[in-house]
Design a protein around this motif. Sequence first.
Motif, PDB file in Angstrom:
ATOM      1  N   LEU A 155      11.233  42.468  13.470  1.00  0.00           N
ATOM      2  CA  LEU A 155       9.914  42.714  14.043  1.00  0.00           C
ATOM      3  C   LEU A 155       9.304  43.997  13.486  1.00  0.00           C
ATOM      4  O   LEU A 155       8.101  44.056  13.230  1.00  0.00           O
ATOM      5  CB  LEU A 155      10.003  42.777  15.570  1.00  0.00           C
ATOM      6  CG  LEU A 155      10.275  41.459  16.273  1.00  0.00           C
ATOM      7  CD1 LEU A 155      10.487  41.688  17.765  1.00  0.00           C
ATOM      8  CD2 LEU A 155       9.139  40.484  16.055  1.00  0.00           C
ATOM      9  N   MET A 156      10.143  44.999  13.278  1.00  0.00           N
ATOM     10  CA  MET A 156       9.643  46.263  12.733  1.00  0.00           C
ATOM     11  C   MET A 156       9.120  46.064  11.308  1.00  0.00           C
ATOM     12  O   MET A 156       8.075  46.600  10.938  1.00  0.00           O
ATOM     13  CB  MET A 156      10.746  47.321  12.750  1.00  0.00           C
ATOM     14  CG  MET A 156      10.258  48.705  12.384  1.00  0.00           C
ATOM     15  SD  MET A 156      11.535  49.960  12.533  1.00  0.00           S
ATOM     16  CE  MET A 156      11.718  50.034  14.295  1.00  0.00           C
ATOM     17  N   GLU A 157       9.828  45.278  10.512  1.00  0.00           N
ATOM     18  CA  GLU A 157       9.375  44.990   9.147  1.00  0.00           C
ATOM     19  C   GLU A 157       8.078  44.191   9.162  1.00  0.00           C
ATOM     20  O   GLU A 157       7.186  44.421   8.346  1.00  0.00           O
ATOM     21  CB  GLU A 157      10.455  44.224   8.388  1.00  0.00           C
ATOM     22  CG  GLU A 157      11.687  45.046   8.081  1.00  0.00           C
ATOM     23  CD  GLU A 157      12.846  44.224   7.549  1.00  0.00           C
ATOM     24  OE1 GLU A 157      13.780  44.833   6.998  1.00  0.00           O
ATOM     25  OE2 GLU A 157      12.829  42.980   7.690  1.00  0.00           O
ATOM     26  N   MET A 158       7.960  43.277  10.105  1.00  0.00           N
ATOM     27  CA  MET A 158       6.720  42.493  10.210  1.00  0.00           C
ATOM     28  C   MET A 158       5.552  43.384  10.625  1.00  0.00           C
ATOM     29  O   MET A 158       4.438  43.215  10.135  1.00  0.00           O
ATOM     30  CB  MET A 158       6.903  41.334  11.182  1.00  0.00           C
ATOM     31  CG  MET A 158       7.815  40.277  10.613  1.00  0.00           C
ATOM     32  SD  MET A 158       7.490  38.628  11.163  1.00  0.00           S
ATOM     33  CE  MET A 158       5.787  38.399  10.856  1.00  0.00           C
ATOM     34  N   CYS A 159       5.810  44.323  11.543  1.00  0.00           N
ATOM     35  CA  CYS A 159       4.754  45.262  11.936  1.00  0.00           C
ATOM     36  C   CYS A 159       4.290  46.079  10.737  1.00  0.00           C
ATOM     37  O   CYS A 159       3.087  46.305  10.561  1.00  0.00           O
ATOM     38  CB  CYS A 159       5.248  46.190  13.043  1.00  0.00           C
ATOM     39  SG  CYS A 159       5.359  45.420  14.654  1.00  0.00           S
ATOM     40  N   ALA A 160       5.240  46.512   9.910  1.00  0.00           N
ATOM     41  CA  ALA A 160       4.892  47.287   8.716  1.00  0.00           C
ATOM     42  C   ALA A 160       4.087  46.441   7.731  1.00  0.00           C
ATOM     43  O   ALA A 160       3.104  46.915   7.144  1.00  0.00           O
ATOM     44  CB  ALA A 160       6.163  47.816   8.052  1.00  0.00           C
ATOM     45  N   ALA A 161       4.480  45.179   7.558  1.00  0.00           N
ATOM     46  CA  ALA A 161       3.750  44.287   6.656  1.00  0.00           C
ATOM     47  C   ALA A 161       2.338  44.029   7.166  1.00  0.00           C
ATOM     48  O   ALA A 161       1.379  43.983   6.394  1.00  0.00           O
ATOM     49  CB  ALA A 161       4.508  42.971   6.497  1.00  0.00           C
ATOM     50  N   LEU A 162       2.199  43.864   8.473  1.00  0.00           N
ATOM     51  CA  LEU A 162       0.863  43.668   9.053  1.00  0.00           C
ATOM     52  C   LEU A 162       0.013  44.915   8.894  1.00  0.00           C
ATOM     53  O   LEU A 162      -1.190  44.825   8.642  1.00  0.00           O
ATOM     54  CB  LEU A 162       0.977  43.278  10.531  1.00  0.00           C
ATOM     55  CG  LEU A 162       1.424  41.851  10.805  1.00  0.00           C
ATOM     56  CD1 LEU A 162       1.790  41.668  12.267  1.00  0.00           C
ATOM     57  CD2 LEU A 162       0.323  40.877  10.411  1.00  0.00           C
ATOM     58  N   LEU A 163       0.632  46.082   9.031  1.00  0.00           N
ATOM     59  CA  LEU A 163      -0.101  47.337   8.872  1.00  0.00           C
ATOM     60  C   LEU A 163      -0.624  47.474   7.439  1.00  0.00           C
ATOM     61  O   LEU A 163      -1.740  47.946   7.223  1.00  0.00           O
ATOM     62  CB  LEU A 163       0.789  48.524   9.236  1.00  0.00           C
ATOM     63  CG  LEU A 163       0.115  49.888   9.294  1.00  0.00           C
ATOM     64  CD1 LEU A 163      -1.033  49.875  10.310  1.00  0.00           C
ATOM     65  CD2 LEU A 163       1.125  50.954   9.657  1.00  0.00           C
TER      66      LEU A 163
END
Length: 119
Positions: free
Chosen positions: A82-90
């Motif tokens: 989830l943290m990696e997905m948040c970074a990708a979305l950012l």
Amino acid sequence: MAKILSMDLRSRAIGAVEGGMSCRRAAAHFGVAPSTVIRWRSRQNDTGSFEAGRRGRKAGLGLDAHRELVITLYEENRDATLMEMCAALLEKGVRTSITSLDRFFARNNITRKKRLATR
């Protein structure tokens, strides 16, 4: 967060104000803060009702607008945390939190469990 006071108390306090009592005196009589009765009276004048409004906010306002992007990123890398997905979305210009992303997946019935047998 403050508790919602009963409709009975609200109606009695508003009834006292409509009967000629001041908001502050009605508040003292019924044991609530003066600002509470003033707010109930103002709400009645604005909406025609002194009922409590809906509490909280509507679920999913943030990420539902970017649904396709989130699902595309998920499909590209199913093993991402989830943290990696948040970074990708950012990186794509969508700021979100891990909790919001987790709730988005739950709302859309997307399971993120890594089951080797089902891939």
